[in-house]
Design a protein around this motif. Structure first.
Motif, short mmCIF file in Angstrom:
data_model
loop_
_atom_site.label_atom_id
_atom_site.label_comp_id
_atom_site.label_asym_id
_atom_site.label_seq_id
_atom_site.Cartn_x
_atom_site.Cartn_y
_atom_site.Cartn_z
N UNK A 376 0.81 -1.21 0.00
CA UNK A 376 0.00 0.00 0.00
C UNK A 376 0.85 1.26 0.00
N UNK A 377 0.26 2.33 -0.50
CA UNK A 377 0.98 3.59 -0.63
C UNK A 377 1.12 4.29 0.72
N UNK A 378 2.15 5.08 0.82
CA UNK A 378 2.35 5.96 1.97
C UNK A 378 2.18 7.40 1.47
N UNK A 379 1.14 8.07 1.90
CA UNK A 379 0.80 9.39 1.40
C UNK A 379 1.43 10.49 2.25
N UNK A 387 -0.03 6.14 6.23
CA UNK A 387 0.06 4.83 5.61
C UNK A 387 -1.35 4.36 5.23
N UNK A 388 -1.55 4.09 3.95
CA UNK A 388 -2.86 3.66 3.49
C UNK A 388 -3.09 2.19 3.84
N UNK A 389 -4.37 1.80 3.88
CA UNK A 389 -4.71 0.41 4.16
C UNK A 389 -4.60 -0.46 2.91
N UNK A 390 -5.17 0.03 1.82
CA UNK A 390 -5.18 -0.77 0.59
C UNK A 390 -4.75 0.00 -0.64
N UNK A 391 -4.92 1.30 -0.65
CA UNK A 391 -4.62 2.07 -1.85
C UNK A 391 -3.17 1.84 -2.29
N UNK A 392 -3.00 1.48 -3.54
CA UNK A 392 -1.67 1.24 -4.09
C UNK A 392 -1.31 -0.23 -4.15
N UNK A 393 -2.07 -1.09 -3.45
CA UNK A 393 -1.77 -2.52 -3.47
C UNK A 393 -2.14 -3.14 -4.82
N UNK A 394 -1.34 -4.08 -5.28
CA UNK A 394 -1.74 -4.94 -6.40
C UNK A 394 -0.86 -6.17 -6.44
#
Length: 569
Positions: A376-379, A387-394
Motif C-alpha cells: 500500500x501507498x504511503x501518502x 500509511x494507506x490500508x489498501x490504496x496502491x496494493x496490487x
C-alpha cells in the motif's frame, strides 16, 4: 545580431581582465579500470561499421568557448572541438555540455569504408556514385554574442551540398567563416532525422538556445545513430520538430559491434548493479519459479476457480495479446496469500533482456525484477505522512533498470531508473558504486521504483508537498545482479542462442484488475487534516497519481513499451 548584455563569453586565449575565467569541467572516469573483454567480433574494438561509413568515438576535446549567465543562477555551457582525430577520419560537428558536470561526452568522426564486398554491409539499394562524405558549400552564421566586440563567439551551420546533410554546428572565436575542410557533410541516404533532447543553455532573455540531440526513431530495431553533436537556434524549436542537422544511420544488418553471449556475461559480471531494498520493506522480490511453486493461480474469464501454474510457466497461455481473458492471482488460502506477498529474497534473480540501442552503437542490458506483491501507498500531505490500508496494493510488480553500454569501448555510459509510469537516465558520473564499477540501485518501499540515491522521492506535487512517498534506503535486503541473473532474451544473437522462458510469452495480466475505494479512504484522511488546510476532496484527487485509485493487473516484460522501444523519459 544580438548583443551580450546578459551573456558573458570567455575566450580561452583572451587577455580580457574584466572577466574571471570559468573553471573547466574535468574528465570523468569510472571508479575502476575496464577489463579486457572476451574476444569476439566487433564489440569494444574502438570502431563501428555503419555500412558505407566507419565511425570512431572521440572523447578528447579542446575548449573553444565557455559562457555563463551574468544574471541567472544556471551554469552555462562549454563548446569543444574534437581533437586526436585518426588519420583518414573527418569531423562531423562540435561538442557542448554544461559547465557544472564532469567532462564526459563524445562526438563521432567518420570515413568511407574500404571493402571488397560493401554490399555485405547493406540492407538497402544504393546506386549512388556520389561519395558518402563531402565538404560543405559554405556556412551560415546562426548567432554571435557581439560581432563588434573582441572575445565573442560565433556559431556556424554547415551548408551541405545538394543530396547531403549537416551533422552538427561549429563554433569559432573570430567572425571569419570556418574553412570548408573543417567538417564533412553526409550523403542523405546514410542519415536519419534527429530531434532536440535536453536544453543545455538558454541565453537569458535572448532567443538563443542550445540543446543536445537524439534520433527521432529509437528502439532496438531502429537505425538512427547519435553523432554526439549539439543544435542551437534563435527561434523556438519543438521536441518533435525535424532539425537542420541529422544523425547517422546504421546500415550494417549484422550489428557486428554488439556483444556476443560470452561478452554479455562478462559485462553483467562487471557492471551488474546491487539492488537495495528499504529496511522496512515487507513486499520483497522472488523468482518467478518461486511464485508459481508457492501457489500462484491462473484465472480465466468466466471461471470461478483458478488453476495451479507449472513452475516453468508452461501451463500459461502463450502469445496473443492482452485481451483480459486470463490473469494471475495469489493463492486462495489466507496463509498462502500472506506468505507469497512477503516474497522470497533468497530465490530472487534479475531477468535480463539484451538489445541494441542508438542504432547498435550502444547495448542496453535491461534488468527486470519481479515482486509477487506491491504494498500500500504511503501518502504525504504537508507535514503529515499517512500509511494507506489498501490504496496502491496490487498483485505482482515488474520493475526494471537498464545499463547502457558503449559498443566502442564496453564502458558503462548511463543507467535508466524505472519509476512507475516513467523514469530517468542518469549519467555514469552521477551514480553510486559498490565493488568497482557496479552501480547501486535503490528500490522504493512497497512501490519498488528505482532511484540512483537514497532519500524520499515524492510522486505528485512536490511544490505543495502532496503525493505518494517513495522512500529509498540501503539495508541488509539486497540482490547482487552481477551474480544472480538469468538472460531471458537477446533477439539480435539469432534463434537458439538464448532460450526464452515459457512465462515470458504470457502476454496477459499478472494480477487481477483492482478498483480501490479511494473516496472513502481519502475522506478519512481529509477528516484528519487541520481545519486550515483548504483542499477539497476534488483537489486532493487531482494531486495524486491516477494509478492510486485502481488499475488493471500489471503485464509482463514483453508487453511493456520499452521491450522493443526506448525507455520513457
Amino acid at each position: 545580431m544580438l548583443g551580450c548584455e546578459c551573456f558573458c563569453w570567455h575566450d580561452k586565449h583572451s587577455d580580457y581582465d574584466e572577466f574571471t575565467p570559468l573553471p573547466q569541467p574535468q574528465p570523468f572516469s569510472l571508479p575502476s579500470p575496464i577489463p579486457d573483454w572476451p574476444p569476439g567480433q566487433g564489440f569494444a574494438t574502438g570502431k563501428i561499421n555503419l555500412g558505407e561509413l566507419e565511425v570512431v568515438k572521440i572523447t578528447k576535446f579542446e575548449s573553444v568557448w565557455s559562457c555563463d549567465s551574468l544574471h541567472g543562477k544556471a551554469k552555462g555551457p562549454t563548446f569543444y572541438k574534437p581533437v586526436g582525430i585518426p588519420d583518414g577520419f573527418f569531423c562531423l560537428g562540435y561538442y557542448c555540455q554544461p559547465n557544472d558536470q564532469p567532462l564526459r561526452g563524445y562526438v563521432l568522426v567518420a570515413r568511407e569504408r574500404e571493402g571488397s564486398t560493401p554490399e555485405v554491409y547493406r540492407d538497402y539499394d544504393s546506386d549512388s556514385d556520389f561519395p558518402a562524405l563531402k565538404k560543405p558549400v559554405n556556412y551560415s552564421l546562426i548567432w554571435s554574442s557581439d560581432l563588434d566586440r573582441n572575445g565573442c563567439g560565433f556559431f556556424w551551420l554547415p551548408n551541405a551540398p545538394m543530396g547531403y546533410k549537416a551533422m552538427g554546428i561549429l563554433v569559432t572565436d573570430t567572425p571569419e567563416e570556418p574553412d570548408d575542410d573543417e567538417v564533412r557533410c553526409v550523403r542523405e541516404d546514410l542519415t536519419e532525422t534527429c530531434e532536440i533532447k535536453d536544453t543545455i543553455h538558454v541565453a537569458g532573455a535572448h532567443p538563443f538556445q542550445v540543446w543536445n540531440t537524439r534520433p527521432c526513431k529509437r528502439g532496438m530495431c531502429c537505425k538512427g545513430v547519435s553523432v554526439g553533436t549539439f543544435f542551437c537556434s534563435t527561434y523556438f524549436v519543438s521536441e518533435n520538430e525535424e532539425l537542420e542537422i541529422s544523425c547517422l544511420k546504421n546500415l550494417d544488418p549484422t550489428l557486428h559491434a554488439m556483444p556476443d553471449l560470452n561478452q554479455i556475461h562478462a559485462l553483467i559480471n562487471h557492471y551488474g548493479a546491487t539492488v537495495f531494498f528499504h529496511p522496512d520493506e515487507d513486499c520483497l522480490p522472488s523468482s518467478v519459479q518461486w511464485f508459481f511453486k508457492n501457489g500462484a493461480l491462473l484465472y480465466e474469464d468466466g471461471e470461478l476457480k483458478g488453476k495451479s501454474i507449472d513452475y516453468r510457466g508452461s501451463s500459461l497461455p502463450s502469445g496473443g495479446t492482452n485481451d483480459g481473458a486470463f490473469w494471475i492471482d495469489l493463492p486462495g488460502d489466507n496463509n498462502g496469500r500472506d506468505n507469497v506477498k512477503k516474497g522470497n529474497l533468497e530465490s530472487a534473480e534479475l531477468y535480463v533482456h539484451v538489445k541494441p540501442a542508438v542504432g547498435g552503437t550502444f547495448t542496453d542490458i535491461v534488468m527486470w525484477i519481479f515482486c509477487p506483491f506491491n504494498g500500500p501507498a504511503n501518502l504525504k500531505i504537508g507535514l503529515m505522512n499517512i500509511q494507506m490500508n489498501k490504496l496502491g496494493q496490487h498483485v505482482s510488480d515488474w520493475e526494471h533498470f537498464t545499463l547502457r553500454i558503449s559498443n566502442f569501448t564496453g564502458e558503462l555510459w548511463q543507467v535508466y531508473f524505472s519509476q512507475h509510469s516513467g523514469g530517468e537516465w542518469v549519467d555514469a558520473f552521477d551514480l553510486e558504486y559498490i565493488e568497482g564499477n557496479k552501480p547501486i540501485v535503490y528500490s522504493s518501499r512497497h512501490g519498488h521504483a528505482s532511484f540512483p540515491h537514497p532519500g524520499t522521492y515524492l510522486q505528485g506535487s512536490v511544490k505543495l508537498g502532496i503525493g505518494i512517498r517513495n522512500d529509498a534506503a540501503r539495508s541488509k535486503h539486497f540482490v547482487d545482479s552481477s551474480t544472480r541473473y538469468k538472460i531471458i532474451a537477446a533477439e539480435y544473437l539469432g534463434d537458439g542462442v538464448v532460450t526464452e522462458p515459457c512465462w515470458l510469452n504470457y502476454m496477459r495480466e499478472w494480477g487481477p484488475t483492482i478498483v480501490y475505494d479511494s473516496r472513502s479512504e481519502l475522506d478519512r484522511i481529509i477528516n484528519m487534516l487541520p481545519f486550515f488546510v483548504r483542499f477539497s476532496v476534488e483537489n486532493i484527487f487531482d494531486l495524486f497519481p491516477t494509478e492510486l485509485y485502481g488499475e488493471e493487473g500489471p503485464t509482463g516484460p514483453k508487453e511493456k513499451d520499452n521491450w522493443e522501444g526506448d525507455e520513457r523519459c
